[in-house]
Design a protein around this motif. Structure first.
Motif, PDB file in Angstrom:
ATOM      1  N   TYR A  95       0.870  -1.169   0.000  1.00  0.00           N
ATOM      2  CA  TYR A  95       0.000   0.000   0.000  1.00  0.00           C
ATOM      3  C   TYR A  95       0.908   1.220   0.000  1.00  0.00           C
ATOM      4  N   LEU A  96       0.770   2.062  -1.017  1.00  0.00           N
ATOM      5  CA  LEU A  96       1.609   3.244  -1.145  1.00  0.00           C
ATOM      6  C   LEU A  96       0.724   4.455  -1.405  1.00  0.00           C
ATOM      7  N   ALA A  97       1.118   5.601  -0.857  1.00  0.00           N
ATOM      8  CA  ALA A  97       0.325   6.817  -1.003  1.00  0.00           C
ATOM      9  C   ALA A  97       0.184   7.211  -2.469  1.00  0.00           C
ATOM     10  N   ASP A  98       1.237   7.071  -3.250  1.00  0.00           N
ATOM     11  CA  ASP A  98       1.182   7.409  -4.677  1.00  0.00           C
ATOM     12  C   ASP A  98       1.441   6.132  -5.476  1.00  0.00           C
ATOM     13  N   ALA A  99       0.462   5.239  -5.434  1.00  0.00           N
ATOM     14  CA  ALA A  99       0.606   3.931  -6.073  1.00  0.00           C
ATOM     15  C   ALA A  99       0.821   4.058  -7.580  1.00  0.00           C
ATOM     16  N   GLU A 100       0.144   4.995  -8.215  1.00  0.00           N
ATOM     17  CA  GLU A 100       0.283   5.158  -9.658  1.00  0.00           C
ATOM     18  C   GLU A 100       1.716   5.509 -10.035  1.00  0.00           C
ATOM     19  N   ALA A 101       2.335   6.425  -9.309  1.00  0.00           N
ATOM     20  CA  ALA A 101       3.720   6.812  -9.600  1.00  0.00           C
ATOM     21  C   ALA A 101       4.673   5.639  -9.353  1.00  0.00           C
ATOM     22  N   ALA A 102       4.448   4.887  -8.285  1.00  0.00           N
ATOM     23  CA  ALA A 102       5.295   3.729  -7.999  1.00  0.00           C
ATOM     24  C   ALA A 102       5.151   2.678  -9.093  1.00  0.00           C
ATOM     25  N   PHE A 103       3.930   2.462  -9.563  1.00  0.00           N
ATOM     26  CA  PHE A 103       3.686   1.516 -10.655  1.00  0.00           C
ATOM     27  C   PHE A 103       4.469   1.948 -11.897  1.00  0.00           C
ATOM     28  N   ASP A 104       4.382   3.230 -12.235  1.00  0.00           N
ATOM     29  CA  ASP A 104       5.097   3.749 -13.402  1.00  0.00           C
ATOM     30  C   ASP A 104       6.605   3.619 -13.234  1.00  0.00           C
ATOM     31  N   ARG A 105       7.125   3.890 -12.026  1.00  0.00           N
ATOM     32  CA  ARG A 105       8.561   3.741 -11.780  1.00  0.00           C
ATOM     33  C   ARG A 105       8.986   2.285 -11.903  1.00  0.00           C
ATOM     34  N   ALA A 106       8.139   1.373 -11.424  1.00  0.00           N
ATOM     35  CA  ALA A 106       8.454  -0.060 -11.511  1.00  0.00           C
ATOM     36  C   ALA A 106       8.570  -0.492 -12.970  1.00  0.00           C
ATOM     37  N   VAL A 107       7.646  -0.048 -13.805  1.00  0.00           N
ATOM     38  CA  VAL A 107       7.698  -0.382 -15.232  1.00  0.00           C
ATOM     39  C   VAL A 107       8.945   0.239 -15.866  1.00  0.00           C
ATOM     40  N   ALA A 108       9.244   1.484 -15.508  1.00  0.00           N
ATOM     41  CA  ALA A 108      10.439   2.143 -16.035  1.00  0.00           C
ATOM     42  C   ALA A 108      11.721   1.430 -15.593  1.00  0.00           C
ATOM     43  N   ALA A 109      11.668   0.766 -14.433  1.00  0.00           N
ATOM     44  CA  ALA A 109      12.828   0.030 -13.919  1.00  0.00           C
ATOM     45  C   ALA A 109      12.933  -1.366 -14.511  1.00  0.00           C
ATOM     46  N   GLY A 110      12.064  -1.700 -15.460  1.00  0.00           N
ATOM     47  CA  GLY A 110      12.184  -2.966 -16.165  1.00  0.00           C
ATOM     48  C   GLY A 110      11.157  -4.018 -15.826  1.00  0.00           C
ATOM     49  N   ALA A 111      10.179  -3.695 -14.986  1.00  0.00           N
ATOM     50  CA  ALA A 111       9.160  -4.684 -14.617  1.00  0.00           C
ATOM     51  C   ALA A 111       8.167  -4.898 -15.754  1.00  0.00           C
ATOM     52  N   GLU A 112       7.650  -6.116 -15.816  1.00  0.00           N
ATOM     53  CA  GLU A 112       6.613  -6.483 -16.777  1.00  0.00           C
ATOM     54  C   GLU A 112       5.250  -6.279 -16.117  1.00  0.00           C
ATOM     55  N   ILE A 113       4.303  -5.691 -16.827  1.00  0.00           N
ATOM     56  CA  ILE A 113       2.966  -5.479 -16.272  1.00  0.00           C
ATOM     57  C   ILE A 113       2.216  -6.808 -16.248  1.00  0.00           C
ATOM     58  N   VAL A 114       1.767  -7.201 -15.054  1.00  0.00           N
ATOM     59  CA  VAL A 114       0.946  -8.399 -14.867  1.00  0.00           C
ATOM     60  C   VAL A 114      -0.527  -8.002 -14.930  1.00  0.00           C
ATOM     61  N   GLN A 115      -0.842  -6.864 -14.307  1.00  0.00           N
ATOM     62  CA  GLN A 115      -2.199  -6.314 -14.318  1.00  0.00           C
ATOM     63  C   GLN A 115      -2.090  -4.800 -14.262  1.00  0.00           C
TER      64      GLN A 115
END
Length: 123
Positions: A73-93
């Protein structure tokens, strides 16, 4: 004291093929602070830890470790999601509203760990 100062009573422990890569991913995606890193004789990481918010994630290396999932649970989940993708993560959902009142999405890092990133939506 029965634990290091500032550590929670329960911490997730991941078995991953490349702990250094997971530590780097956590720093890039979730602004994690690296805590302890203990090298394995002959190379690699025996044990490592990072802090994400008020939690500690611990990990050790095993080439064919089991799949792991963590929910954040993160206050700015959308930004963390975007950073994760930018860091090389694959989108599962993709990030989307869920029946439980969360806005949540999932990503899989290059070590195979799936991170469910969420925040409660406004009522």
């Amino acid at each position: 004291m029965h634990k290091p100062q500032g550590y929670p009573d329960v911490s997730a422990y991941l078995i991953v093929p490349d702990a250094a890569a997971v530590l780097d991913f956590c720093a890039a995606a979730f602004n994690a602070d690296r805590l302890r890193v203990i090298a394995r004789d002959g190379g690699g990481i025996l044990h490592a830890e990072c802090r994400i918010g008020d939690s500690v994630v611990m990990m050790g290396e095993m080439p064919d470790g089991p799949d792991a999932h963590l929910h954040l649970y993160l206050a700015d989940a959308e930004a963390a999601f975007d950073r994760a993708v930018a860091a090389g993560a694959e989108i599962v959902q993709p990030m989307q509203s869920q029946d439980d009142g969360d806005l949540r999405g999932g990503v899989r890092d290059t070590s195979g760990t799936t991170w469910w990133i969420a925040r409660q939506e406004e009522a």
